[in-house]
Scaffold this motif. Structure first.
Motif, PDB file in Angstrom:
ATOM      1  N   PHE A  10     -87.546  31.036  52.299  1.00 44.50           N
ATOM      2  CA  PHE A  10     -87.247  31.816  53.503  1.00 44.50           C
ATOM      3  C   PHE A  10     -88.476  32.631  53.877  1.00 44.50           C
ATOM      4  CE2 PHE A  10     -83.274  31.088  51.307  1.00 44.50           C
ATOM      5  CZ  PHE A  10     -82.531  30.515  52.323  1.00 44.50           C
ATOM      6  N   HIS A  11     -88.739  32.704  55.163  1.00 46.66           N
ATOM      7  CA  HIS A  11     -89.852  33.502  55.682  1.00 46.66           C
ATOM      8  C   HIS A  11     -89.271  34.423  56.758  1.00 46.66           C
ATOM      9  CE1 HIS A  11     -94.217  34.103  56.429  1.00 46.66           C
ATOM     10  NE2 HIS A  11     -93.719  34.612  57.530  1.00 46.66           N
ATOM     11  N   THR A  12     -89.173  35.698  56.434  1.00 53.07           N
ATOM     12  CA  THR A  12     -88.572  36.636  57.374  1.00 53.07           C
ATOM     13  C   THR A  12     -89.613  37.160  58.351  1.00 53.07           C
ATOM     14  OG1 THR A  12     -88.913  38.506  55.890  1.00 53.07           O
ATOM     15  CG2 THR A  12     -86.810  37.341  55.715  1.00 53.07           C
ATOM     16  N   SER A  13     -89.154  37.513  59.528  1.00 55.29           N
ATOM     17  CA  SER A  13     -90.051  38.055  60.549  1.00 55.29           C
ATOM     18  C   SER A  13     -90.153  39.578  60.465  1.00 55.29           C
ATOM     19  CB  SER A  13     -89.562  37.650  61.946  1.00 55.29           C
ATOM     20  OG  SER A  13     -88.255  38.147  62.163  1.00 55.29           O
ATOM     21  N   LYS A  14     -89.270  40.179  59.668  1.00 51.10           N
ATOM     22  CA  LYS A  14     -89.273  41.632  59.507  1.00 51.10           C
ATOM     23  C   LYS A  14     -89.435  41.990  58.034  1.00 51.10           C
ATOM     24  CE  LYS A  14     -85.314  41.681  61.696  1.00 51.10           C
ATOM     25  NZ  LYS A  14     -84.035  42.089  62.217  1.00 51.10           N
ATOM     26  N   MET A  44     -86.208  34.704  43.495  1.00 50.27           N
ATOM     27  CA  MET A  44     -87.322  34.453  42.591  1.00 50.27           C
ATOM     28  C   MET A  44     -88.481  35.419  42.864  1.00 50.27           C
ATOM     29  SD  MET A  44     -87.081  30.325  42.341  1.00 50.27           S
ATOM     30  CE  MET A  44     -88.139  30.189  40.906  1.00 50.27           C
ATOM     31  N   HIS A  45     -88.162  36.551  43.455  1.00 52.97           N
ATOM     32  CA  HIS A  45     -89.158  37.580  43.764  1.00 52.97           C
ATOM     33  C   HIS A  45     -88.543  38.943  43.461  1.00 52.97           C
ATOM     34  CE1 HIS A  45     -91.832  34.703  45.725  1.00 52.97           C
ATOM     35  NE2 HIS A  45     -90.707  34.107  46.064  1.00 52.97           N
ATOM     36  N   ILE A  46     -89.353  39.869  43.001  1.00 51.63           N
ATOM     37  CA  ILE A  46     -88.839  41.157  42.545  1.00 51.63           C
ATOM     38  C   ILE A  46     -88.629  42.171  43.659  1.00 51.63           C
ATOM     39  CG2 ILE A  46     -89.615  40.907  40.177  1.00 51.63           C
ATOM     40  CD1 ILE A  46     -92.082  42.521  40.890  1.00 51.63           C
ATOM     41  N   THR A  47     -88.820  41.742  44.904  1.00 45.98           N
ATOM     42  CA  THR A  47     -88.536  42.622  46.043  1.00 45.98           C
ATOM     43  C   THR A  47     -87.515  41.984  46.981  1.00 45.98           C
ATOM     44  OG1 THR A  47     -90.464  41.748  47.225  1.00 45.98           O
ATOM     45  CG2 THR A  47     -90.776  43.790  45.970  1.00 45.98           C
ATOM     46  N   SER A  48     -86.722  41.068  46.451  1.00 47.39           N
ATOM     47  CA  SER A  48     -85.654  40.455  47.239  1.00 47.39           C
ATOM     48  C   SER A  48     -84.416  40.305  46.369  1.00 47.39           C
ATOM     49  CB  SER A  48     -86.103  39.118  47.818  1.00 47.39           C
ATOM     50  OG  SER A  48     -86.518  38.242  46.806  1.00 47.39           O
ATOM     51  N   SER A  49     -83.300  39.987  47.019  1.00 48.46           N
ATOM     52  CA  SER A  49     -82.009  40.015  46.352  1.00 48.46           C
ATOM     53  C   SER A  49     -81.135  38.864  46.828  1.00 48.46           C
ATOM     54  CB  SER A  49     -81.342  41.354  46.703  1.00 48.46           C
ATOM     55  OG  SER A  49     -80.071  41.448  46.142  1.00 48.46           O
ATOM     56  N   VAL A  50     -80.168  38.497  46.009  1.00 49.65           N
ATOM     57  CA  VAL A  50     -79.082  37.608  46.422  1.00 49.65           C
ATOM     58  C   VAL A  50     -77.784  38.313  46.055  1.00 49.65           C
ATOM     59  CG1 VAL A  50     -77.970  35.367  46.108  1.00 49.65           C
ATOM     60  CG2 VAL A  50     -80.463  35.511  46.127  1.00 49.65           C
ATOM     61  N   PHE A  51     -76.867  38.388  47.013  1.00 50.22           N
ATOM     62  CA  PHE A  51     -75.614  39.105  46.789  1.00 50.22           C
ATOM     63  C   PHE A  51     -74.508  38.475  47.616  1.00 50.22           C
ATOM     64  CE2 PHE A  51     -77.718  41.123  50.340  1.00 50.22           C
ATOM     65  CZ  PHE A  51     -76.707  41.411  51.246  1.00 50.22           C
ATOM     66  N   GLY A 125     -90.720  41.795  53.384  1.00 51.13           N
ATOM     67  CA  GLY A 125     -90.865  40.480  53.982  1.00 51.13           C
ATOM     68  C   GLY A 125     -92.143  40.212  54.738  1.00 51.13           C
ATOM     69  N   LYS A 126     -91.984  39.316  55.689  1.00 46.62           N
ATOM     70  CA  LYS A 126     -93.051  38.780  56.524  1.00 46.62           C
ATOM     71  C   LYS A 126     -93.931  37.804  55.752  1.00 46.62           C
ATOM     72  CE  LYS A 126     -93.291  42.643  59.698  1.00 46.62           C
ATOM     73  NZ  LYS A 126     -94.175  43.590  60.379  1.00 46.62           N
ATOM     74  N   ARG A 127     -93.333  37.151  54.759  1.00 47.34           N
ATOM     75  CA  ARG A 127     -94.015  36.101  54.011  1.00 47.34           C
ATOM     76  C   ARG A 127     -92.959  35.215  53.368  1.00 47.34           C
ATOM     77  NH1 ARG A 127     -96.274  39.985  49.177  1.00 47.34           N
ATOM     78  NH2 ARG A 127     -94.256  40.908  48.786  1.00 47.34           N
ATOM     79  N   SER A 128     -93.372  34.058  52.903  1.00 48.37           N
ATOM     80  CA  SER A 128     -92.432  33.107  52.309  1.00 48.37           C
ATOM     81  C   SER A 128     -92.020  33.547  50.913  1.00 48.37           C
ATOM     82  CB  SER A 128     -93.071  31.719  52.243  1.00 48.37           C
ATOM     83  OG  SER A 128     -93.291  31.237  53.549  1.00 48.37           O
ATOM     84  N   LYS A 129     -90.709  33.434  50.665  1.00 47.91           N
ATOM     85  CA  LYS A 129     -90.150  33.749  49.344  1.00 47.91           C
ATOM     86  C   LYS A 129     -89.084  32.712  49.010  1.00 47.91           C
ATOM     87  CE  LYS A 129     -91.327  38.549  49.179  1.00 47.91           C
ATOM     88  NZ  LYS A 129     -90.668  39.820  49.128  1.00 47.91           N
TER      89      LYS A 129
END
Length: 138
Positions: A10-14, A44-51, A125-129
């Protein structure tokens, strides 16, 4: 027992964003061919979440406001971590919202309660994760 693994990107714009990833997870289940089992989805990144929660825009706004009160982005100088980066708040927000979810698969479908959906939460964000989807079962 079968196992299936796929990474979603996922690549967020914000900087902060919530994305309903339930359709992507459903597609993984269909691709796996597994009818009975478990699906794990983890950031798979320490600044994102799944919930898991409701897909309701007012609730998403409330999450954003609540998280910002608990771990405000600015001033960046309030965090020791921000000597090199400016994302200490994103690390804290991830801790609050969690790393992963596990959902049962029954008859080839996510076995959810009413209104439940799977979300990817981005806090830097603003990059692929990536999100890992791991399915085990038969």
């Amino acid at each position: 027992m079968k196992a299936f693994r796929k990474e979603l990107t996922f690549h967020t714009s914000k900087r902060r964003e919530f994305i309903n990833i339930t359709p992507y997870v459903d597609a993984c289940i269909r691709e796996s061919g597994i009818k009975e089992g478990l699906v794990l989805c983890n950031a798979m990144h320490i600044t994102s979440s799944v919930f898991i929660n409701d897909d309701e825009s007012g609730l998403h706004h409330d999450f954003e406001q609540w998280l910002e009160k608990l771990a405000p982005e600015k001033p960046h100088s309030q965090y020791r971590h921000n000597g090199f980066e400016d994302n200490a708040d994103a690390h804290l927000k991830r801790q609050i919202m969690g790393r992963e979810v596990v959902v049962a698969i029954t008859n080839g479908q996510l076995d959810f309660g009413t209104w439940e959906q799977i979300f990817y939460g981005e806090f830097d964000g603003k990059r692929s994760k990536r999100v890992l989807v791991k399915i085990i079962g038969e």
